[in-house]
Design a protein around this motif. Sequence first.
Motif, mmCIF file in Angstrom:
data_model
loop_
_atom_site.group_PDB
_atom_site.id
_atom_site.type_symbol
_atom_site.label_atom_id
_atom_site.label_comp_id
_atom_site.label_asym_id
_atom_site.label_seq_id
_atom_site.Cartn_x
_atom_site.Cartn_y
_atom_site.Cartn_z
ATOM 1 N N ILE A 23 3.584 -5.336 11.125
ATOM 2 C CA ILE A 23 3.026 -5.930 9.811
ATOM 3 C C ILE A 23 3.166 -4.782 8.857
ATOM 4 C CG2 ILE A 23 0.602 -7.082 8.730
ATOM 5 C CD1 ILE A 23 2.157 -8.671 10.805
ATOM 6 N N LEU A 24 3.263 -4.933 7.917
ATOM 7 C CA LEU A 24 3.189 -3.553 6.794
ATOM 8 C C LEU A 24 1.552 -3.931 5.786
ATOM 9 C CD1 LEU A 24 2.741 -0.623 5.705
ATOM 10 C CD2 LEU A 24 5.312 -2.263 4.324
ATOM 11 N N VAL A 25 -0.152 -3.266 5.909
ATOM 12 C CA VAL A 25 -0.519 -3.958 4.624
ATOM 13 C C VAL A 25 -0.420 -3.160 3.294
ATOM 14 C CG1 VAL A 25 -3.061 -4.626 4.420
ATOM 15 C CG2 VAL A 25 -1.443 -4.478 6.666
ATOM 16 N N ILE A 26 -0.384 -3.218 2.050
ATOM 17 C CA ILE A 26 -0.820 -2.575 1.044
ATOM 18 C C ILE A 26 -1.720 -2.326 0.858
ATOM 19 C CG2 ILE A 26 0.508 -2.304 -1.507
ATOM 20 C CD1 ILE A 26 2.529 -1.534 1.148
ATOM 21 N N THR A 27 -2.813 -1.548 0.700
ATOM 22 C CA THR A 27 -4.136 -2.281 -0.316
ATOM 23 C C THR A 27 -3.990 -0.775 -0.831
ATOM 24 O OG1 THR A 27 -4.746 -0.865 1.955
ATOM 25 C CG2 THR A 27 -4.690 -2.602 2.019
ATOM 26 N N PRO A 28 -4.244 -0.784 -2.139
ATOM 27 C CA PRO A 28 -3.964 0.701 -3.211
ATOM 28 C C PRO A 28 -5.679 0.399 -3.392
ATOM 29 C CG PRO A 28 -2.334 -1.298 -3.500
ATOM 30 C CD PRO A 28 -3.061 -1.575 -2.390
ATOM 31 N N PHE A 29 -6.400 -0.313 -3.168
ATOM 32 C CA PHE A 29 -7.743 -0.332 -3.554
ATOM 33 C C PHE A 29 -9.230 0.828 -2.376
ATOM 34 C CE2 PHE A 29 -6.877 -4.391 -1.670
ATOM 35 C CZ PHE A 29 -8.088 -4.096 -0.286
ATOM 36 N N THR A 30 -8.189 0.294 -1.583
ATOM 37 C CA THR A 30 -8.972 1.700 -0.573
ATOM 38 C C THR A 30 -8.489 1.641 0.967
ATOM 39 O OG1 THR A 30 -10.861 0.697 1.245
ATOM 40 C CG2 THR A 30 -9.039 -0.580 0.580
ATOM 41 N N ALA A 31 -9.621 2.957 1.530
ATOM 42 C CA ALA A 31 -8.469 3.381 2.606
ATOM 43 C C ALA A 31 -8.026 2.281 3.207
ATOM 44 C CB ALA A 31 -9.331 4.728 2.672
ATOM 45 N N TYR A 82 0.011 1.079 7.549
ATOM 46 C CA TYR A 82 -0.950 0.723 6.252
ATOM 47 C C TYR A 82 0.405 1.626 4.825
ATOM 48 C CZ TYR A 82 -4.268 -1.182 8.275
ATOM 49 O OH TYR A 82 -5.049 -2.209 9.810
ATOM 50 N N ILE A 83 -0.303 1.291 3.608
ATOM 51 C CA ILE A 83 0.379 2.202 2.509
ATOM 52 C C ILE A 83 -1.179 2.146 1.515
ATOM 53 C CG2 ILE A 83 0.704 2.785 0.429
ATOM 54 C CD1 ILE A 83 3.576 1.483 1.894
ATOM 55 N N ASP A 84 -2.518 2.807 1.921
ATOM 56 C CA ASP A 84 -3.453 2.724 1.052
ATOM 57 C C ASP A 84 -3.716 3.613 0.577
ATOM 58 O OD1 ASP A 84 -3.444 4.811 2.384
ATOM 59 O OD2 ASP A 84 -5.847 5.048 3.576
ATOM 60 N N MET A 85 -4.978 3.467 -0.121
ATOM 61 C CA MET A 85 -5.097 4.214 -1.939
ATOM 62 C C MET A 85 -5.060 5.686 -1.654
ATOM 63 S SD MET A 85 -9.361 3.909 -3.123
ATOM 64 C CE MET A 85 -9.639 5.255 -1.997
ATOM 65 N N GLU A 101 10.592 0.927 11.035
ATOM 66 C CA GLU A 101 9.540 0.345 12.374
ATOM 67 C C GLU A 101 10.106 -1.534 12.351
ATOM 68 O OE1 GLU A 101 7.426 2.249 14.018
ATOM 69 O OE2 GLU A 101 7.954 3.863 12.560
ATOM 70 N N LYS A 102 11.241 -2.055 11.422
ATOM 71 C CA LYS A 102 11.305 -3.065 11.860
ATOM 72 C C LYS A 102 9.914 -4.439 11.337
ATOM 73 C CE LYS A 102 15.591 -2.040 13.052
ATOM 74 N NZ LYS A 102 16.734 -2.566 11.969
ATOM 75 N N ILE A 103 9.460 -3.875 10.371
ATOM 76 C CA ILE A 103 8.246 -4.902 10.258
ATOM 77 C C ILE A 103 8.413 -6.518 9.831
ATOM 78 C CG2 ILE A 103 6.898 -5.409 8.404
ATOM 79 C CD1 ILE A 103 6.293 -2.645 9.664
ATOM 80 N N ASP A 104 7.695 -7.500 10.737
ATOM 81 C CA ASP A 104 8.124 -8.542 10.198
ATOM 82 C C ASP A 104 7.639 -9.290 9.048
ATOM 83 O OD1 ASP A 104 9.400 -9.493 12.546
ATOM 84 O OD2 ASP A 104 7.772 -8.266 13.405
ATOM 85 N N VAL A 105 6.368 -8.242 8.689
ATOM 86 C CA VAL A 105 6.164 -9.574 7.310
ATOM 87 C C VAL A 105 5.068 -8.617 6.835
ATOM 88 C CG1 VAL A 105 3.830 -11.051 6.792
ATOM 89 C CG2 VAL A 105 4.771 -11.531 9.476
ATOM 90 N N ILE A 106 4.772 -8.315 5.090
ATOM 91 C CA ILE A 106 4.197 -7.636 4.598
ATOM 92 C C ILE A 106 2.772 -8.124 3.848
ATOM 93 C CG2 ILE A 106 4.373 -5.152 2.610
ATOM 94 C CD1 ILE A 106 7.409 -5.568 3.464
ATOM 95 N N PHE A 107 1.753 -7.554 3.819
ATOM 96 C CA PHE A 107 1.003 -8.193 3.160
ATOM 97 C C PHE A 107 0.469 -7.031 2.019
ATOM 98 C CE2 PHE A 107 0.499 -10.861 7.293
ATOM 99 C CZ PHE A 107 -0.247 -11.699 7.038
ATOM 100 N N VAL A 108 0.368 -7.914 1.111
ATOM 101 C CA VAL A 108 0.076 -6.648 -0.348
ATOM 102 C C VAL A 108 -1.023 -7.797 -1.645
ATOM 103 C CG1 VAL A 108 1.245 -5.836 -2.584
ATOM 104 C CG2 VAL A 108 2.617 -6.921 -0.615
ATOM 105 N N TYR A 109 -2.120 -6.427 -1.151
ATOM 106 C CA TYR A 109 -3.051 -6.672 -2.147
ATOM 107 C C TYR A 109 -2.181 -6.373 -3.932
ATOM 108 C CZ TYR A 109 -5.861 -7.625 1.280
ATOM 109 O OH TYR A 109 -6.527 -8.099 2.385
ATOM 110 N N LEU A 110 -1.639 -7.560 -4.606
ATOM 111 C CA LEU A 110 -1.307 -7.362 -6.165
ATOM 112 C C LEU A 110 -1.724 -6.712 -7.323
ATOM 113 C CD1 LEU A 110 1.907 -7.353 -6.553
ATOM 114 C CD2 LEU A 110 1.351 -9.433 -7.338
ATOM 115 N N ASP A 111 -3.397 -6.668 -7.482
ATOM 116 C CA ASP A 111 -3.731 -5.954 -8.299
ATOM 117 C C ASP A 111 -3.478 -4.799 -9.364
ATOM 118 O OD1 ASP A 111 -5.536 -9.002 -8.984
ATOM 119 O OD2 ASP A 111 -5.316 -8.692 -6.866
#
Length: 388
Positions: free
Chosen positions: A51-59, A84-87, A118-128
């Motif tokens: 999993i890759l999680v994109i959370t631009p709004f928080t650490a 993660y790609i975080d704030m 990393e052969k990521i299967d699913v990306i979860f993106v907080y888009l706002d």
Amino acid sequence: MIYTGIDALDGLLEGGVPDGSRVLFAIEPEADGQHFMITMLHTAVVAGKKILVITPFTAKDAYLVDVAAQSRYHLDCYKDLIWYIDMAGVEAITADHPELHERRDAWVSQIQELVNTEKIDVIFVYLDLLSDQFGFDGAVSLFDPDTFDHSVTVIFEYFNLFGAEMLDSLFEETPFNLVVTLHAGSGVVSFFNFFSIHTVSWLSLPTRSLPYVATDGHIIPYIPKIVVTGPPDTGKSTFVRNVSEAGMSVDRLGLLGTPTTVALDIGHMASKGFDINIYGTPGQERFDPIIPQLARNAMGVILMVDVTRPDLMPRARQLKGIVEGNTVVPIIVVANKADLDYSVTEEMIRSELQVRDDTPVFFISAYEHHQCRDVINSMVDQITKFSF
């Protein structure tokens, strides 16, 4: 296949979401919808997906604490499967690339490198926040599947503050394989959150809205009312009691010395991932004025008839007219006491009650639990295929 982790929703999608899909959860103001994304994320990582999680709004650490507090899912236990790609990452990209086009290229490069290495299967993106910088279409395009060397599923969460019309225009420019809109206080039943399946590219499904509740951070699709009606002594109370996991009835003794409902029967059960409330109405004519109120906001109606009493068919037809006059919802006819000698046939039922050819008619004994469950399962199928 990627599962949403919400059994009723996966059932509607005929199993889940195909690999490589683009999914959008669009949350309207005041809707408690964040748990759809979190539940799907947790389900994917438990299944061993990378999993890759994109959370631009928080650490990252704050995000993990927030998820655990809301849902009791401890994603830090899966640190070898989640990137993660975080704030902090967002701020670094912004600081190093003040020009918008350079910043976009940096995002694409970083996402592509992480996903392919990393052969990521699913990306979860907080888009706002990304859509604030690049626009909705521009933010979604950062995750262009052509930049990946393998199939990747991308799940977006977006707070829609601008209403359904703007959302429709966004979809015209930016297609998704699945769009689920989450909203509150509107639809067939007020006071509940609703999810609407707006788009499903791999199935032919009409747009429909279904209530849900968020309990301890978990999404539970909800059918707040199925009404069981019919003439007196047709077995409504027995049916509600036998199909329910919990319930109550307000009875008194009738003329024949058997209990008869003087208010209503209330039952609660679960079926196909839905929590369901069932309400049985009294059958006597003096209670007819209250039946429209009891049937108000019902999502389905079960009309019970006694197959040993053909003389009660006119009364059953009358009750059918009362509940149909109140609302347009799926209906099922239950022909009860089929374990006894009887003379009422399905053809007679359809003719006397004037029901459509596609209306299910079940011949059962209300004392048989599995037969009652079959009726409810059929009703759930009817409700989930009905455009409210």
